[in-house]
Design a protein around this motif. Structure first.
Motif, mmCIF file in Angstrom:
data_model
loop_
_atom_site.group_PDB
_atom_site.id
_atom_site.type_symbol
_atom_site.label_atom_id
_atom_site.label_comp_id
_atom_site.label_asym_id
_atom_site.label_seq_id
_atom_site.Cartn_x
_atom_site.Cartn_y
_atom_site.Cartn_z
ATOM 1 N N TRP A 1 4.876 0.608 4.179
ATOM 2 C CA TRP A 1 5.067 -0.376 3.944
ATOM 3 C C TRP A 1 7.081 -0.493 4.179
ATOM 4 N N VAL A 2 7.272 -1.923 5.100
ATOM 5 C CA VAL A 2 8.746 -2.174 5.049
ATOM 6 C C VAL A 2 9.262 -3.072 4.329
ATOM 7 N N ASP A 3 10.277 -3.198 4.040
ATOM 8 C CA ASP A 3 10.777 -4.191 2.773
ATOM 9 C C ASP A 3 12.384 -4.363 3.300
ATOM 10 N N SER A 4 12.654 -4.977 4.651
ATOM 11 C CA SER A 4 13.929 -4.792 4.660
ATOM 12 C C SER A 4 14.141 -6.719 5.223
ATOM 13 N N ARG B 1 8.240 -8.298 4.479
ATOM 14 C CA ARG B 1 8.218 -7.233 3.078
ATOM 15 C C ARG B 1 6.677 -7.634 3.878
ATOM 16 N N GLN B 2 5.845 -6.235 4.562
ATOM 17 C CA GLN B 2 4.294 -5.512 5.075
ATOM 18 C C GLN B 2 4.223 -4.710 4.979
ATOM 19 N N VAL B 3 2.774 -4.674 5.079
ATOM 20 C CA VAL B 3 1.879 -3.749 4.729
ATOM 21 C C VAL B 3 1.601 -2.621 6.178
ATOM 22 N N ASN B 4 1.554 -1.886 6.267
ATOM 23 C CA ASN B 4 1.061 -1.678 7.744
ATOM 24 C C ASN B 4 0.314 -0.052 7.575
ATOM 25 N N VAL B 5 -1.944 -0.366 8.026
ATOM 26 C CA VAL B 5 -2.490 0.174 8.074
ATOM 27 C C VAL B 5 -3.068 0.918 8.815
ATOM 28 N N SER B 6 -3.145 2.453 8.761
ATOM 29 C CA SER B 6 -3.688 2.491 10.290
ATOM 30 C C SER B 6 -4.877 2.809 10.414
ATOM 31 N N ASP B 7 -5.458 3.031 11.427
ATOM 32 C CA ASP B 7 -7.399 2.223 12.012
ATOM 33 C C ASP B 7 -8.271 3.467 11.257
#
Length: 318
Positions: A286-289, A293-299
């Motif tokens: 996740w990024v918080d900048s 604020r977003q969460v990334n989910v791999s395949d």
């Protein structure tokens, strides 16, 4: 959503009930509300009264460890994938934790119980829609009744029905307090210390009809259970298989989100996501900048929620 504020006959979930339900079906038993022979068989095999048989069936269905299937114009029950996973199939050895001896299993049952947008109950209302941390029971009953009018598209019933469901919900999730004879102190009433969900300490009985349910960091929530819940929620949020992100605020406050169900504070969710990055080798990150604020989910993570869950139980098979 459909209203479902009845079915438990005011019995809170008790230790052993979910295992009893799964084992009953695995032993060729049946749950039925109309077939007298099946009812009598269930009473004998489960060792409880008729009303308690109904309550066991209710909680097993509500937590999705058993489910009903239509067959020959009637409904039969079968053990669900969740039920087989935790409580076992034909052999108890197949179950990861049939007796709920591990705290993570109780968190998992709590998630299964509340990860549902099909039927509205008192506990699902509280964990998915209520925005209170300190509350009086009478106010919660009134709020639930008014909000349910907007949330459900079926017959709601009267407020007394919701009151009974709220009572059952609070008895399921909180340890009942009683005053000592001296009236100078309050102790836990061991007669009400019967539900595994009260072990989670998500709701505290403050006495006099007042309760506390703070949002917090939940260090006691195993990261494997949180990761599984995050991925199950992600599936419901992203119909398009190409989507690989989910918003932080959705994880925190949307109905059925891990933030809602586990009563996480904003900082608590952030800490869990930091843990998840390490736990999944950044398959979830996740990024918080700059306000993003977003969460990334791999395949890989998208399709392996159970594999992450297995790590809690020390198993590699899915």
């Amino acid at each position: 959503m459909k209203a479902k504020f009845t079915g438990h006959d005011t019995f809170p979930l008790r230790y052993g009930w979910l295992f009893k339900a799964v084992n009953h079906l695995n032993s060729n038993g049946k749950f039925s509300s109309s077939d007298e022979d099946s009812i009598r068989q269930s009473i004998v095999e489960l060792g409880v009264g008729k009303n308690m048989v109904k309550a066991i069936q209710y909680w097993a269905e509500a937590s999705n460890v058993i489910h009903s299937e239509r067959s020959n114009n009637s409904f039969t029950h079968a053990v669900s994938q969740n039920g087989e996973y935790l409580f076992g199939g034909e052999s108890l050895e197949d179950g990861r934790d049939p007796y709920l001896e591990l705290p993570g299993s109780i968190w998992l049952v709590h998630f299964w119980l509340n990860f549902n947008v099909e039927h509205l109950t008192a506990y699902r209302y509280f964990f998915n829609f209520a925005n209170v941390q300190h509350f009086e029971k009478t106010k919660l009953i009134a709020d639930c009744f008014e909000d349910a009018k907007k949330l459900v598209d079926s017959e709601l019933g009267n407020i007394s029905t919701i009151k009974k469901d709220i009572d059952c919900f609070l008895n399921t999730y909180s340890k009942k307090l009683k005053a000592t004879p001296s009236k100078k102190s309050i102790n836990i009433d061991e007669d009400h210390f019967i539900s595994p969900l009260s072990e989670l300490n998500l709701i505290q009985d403050n006495g006099g009809g007042f309760y506390i349910s703070n949002l917090s960091e939940r260090p006691e929530l195993p990261i494997e259970i949180f990761t599984y819940a995050l991925l199950e929620f992600f599936k419901t949020e992203t119909v398009d298989s190409k989507v690989s992100t989910v918003d932080f605020d959705s994880l925190l406050s949307k109905p059925c989100s891990p933030g809602r169900i586990f009563r996480l504070s904003e900082s608590g969710l952030g800490q869990k996501l930091d843990e998840v990055q390490n736990f999944t080798d950044k398959n979830i990150s996740w990024v918080d900048s700059l306000g993003l604020r977003q969460v990334n989910v791999s395949d890989y993570a998208k399709t392996n929620s159970t594999l992450y869950l297995n790590q809690y139980y020390g198993t590699k098979n899915d």
